[in-house]
Design a protein around this motif. Structure first.
Motif, short mmCIF file in Angstrom:
data_model
loop_
_atom_site.label_atom_id
_atom_site.label_comp_id
_atom_site.label_asym_id
_atom_site.label_seq_id
_atom_site.Cartn_x
_atom_site.Cartn_y
_atom_site.Cartn_z
N GLY A 6 0.11 9.14 -6.38
CA GLY A 6 -1.15 9.65 -6.91
C GLY A 6 -1.16 9.97 -8.39
O GLY A 6 -2.20 10.37 -8.91
N CYS A 7 -0.03 9.83 -9.09
CA CYS A 7 -0.01 10.18 -10.51
C CYS A 7 0.91 9.23 -11.27
O CYS A 7 1.60 8.40 -10.68
N LYS A 61 0.88 -1.17 0.00
CA LYS A 61 0.00 0.00 0.00
C LYS A 61 0.91 1.21 0.00
O LYS A 61 1.78 1.34 0.88
N VAL A 62 0.73 2.10 -0.98
CA VAL A 62 1.60 3.28 -1.13
C VAL A 62 0.68 4.51 -1.20
O VAL A 62 0.28 4.93 -2.28
N PRO A 94 6.50 6.12 1.19
CA PRO A 94 6.44 5.07 2.22
C PRO A 94 5.48 3.95 1.80
O PRO A 94 4.35 4.21 1.39
N ALA A 95 5.95 2.73 1.90
CA ALA A 95 5.19 1.57 1.45
C ALA A 95 4.90 0.64 2.62
O ALA A 95 5.80 0.28 3.37
N GLN A 96 3.66 0.25 2.73
CA GLN A 96 3.25 -0.69 3.77
C GLN A 96 3.09 -2.06 3.15
O GLN A 96 2.20 -2.26 2.30
N PRO A 97 3.94 -3.02 3.51
CA PRO A 97 3.79 -4.38 2.96
C PRO A 97 2.45 -4.98 3.36
O PRO A 97 2.02 -4.89 4.51
N ALA A 106 -6.25 2.39 -6.35
CA ALA A 106 -6.22 1.69 -5.07
C ALA A 106 -4.95 1.98 -4.28
O ALA A 106 -4.83 1.56 -3.13
N LYS A 107 -4.00 2.67 -4.92
CA LYS A 107 -2.70 2.98 -4.32
C LYS A 107 -1.96 1.70 -3.91
O LYS A 107 -1.38 1.60 -2.83
N LEU A 108 -2.01 0.72 -4.82
CA LEU A 108 -1.36 -0.57 -4.58
C LEU A 108 -0.25 -0.81 -5.59
O LEU A 108 -0.38 -0.45 -6.76
N VAL A 109 0.81 -1.45 -5.12
CA VAL A 109 1.91 -1.88 -5.99
C VAL A 109 2.08 -3.38 -5.78
O VAL A 109 2.15 -3.85 -4.64
N THR A 110 2.13 -4.11 -6.89
CA THR A 110 2.36 -5.54 -6.85
C THR A 110 3.67 -5.82 -7.55
O THR A 110 3.89 -5.35 -8.67
N VAL A 111 4.54 -6.57 -6.90
CA VAL A 111 5.85 -6.90 -7.45
C VAL A 111 5.94 -8.41 -7.59
O VAL A 111 5.80 -9.14 -6.62
#
Length: 70
Positions: free
Chosen positions: A10-11, A5-6, A62-65, A37-42
């Protein structure tokens, strides 16, 4: 596969910065960004989830795992 979750993302520029940060430590990783959703999948990352989160945070996001998925 790791998910983060990041909230500060926003852009499209933010998405590129986050992707670049991940590729800086995991060059072969596949990075998917969902700005809404402000999500990053790696995917295809060899390193630990924490080091990826640290790289994203060092880029200013800042990224929340959120754990791993299969």
């Amino acid at each position: 596969m790791y998910r983060y979750k990041v909230d500060k993302m926003g852009c499209g520029g933010c998405a590129k910065s986050v992707t670049r940060a991940v590729h800086g430590i995991e060059p072969d990783a596949r990075v998917e960004v969902d700005l809404g959703a402000k999500l990053v999948t790696v995917s295809d990352a060899a390193g630990p989830a924490g080091s990826i989160a640290q790289a994203i945070a060092a880029a200013g996001y800042p990224a929340q795992p959120l754990g791993t998925t299969t």
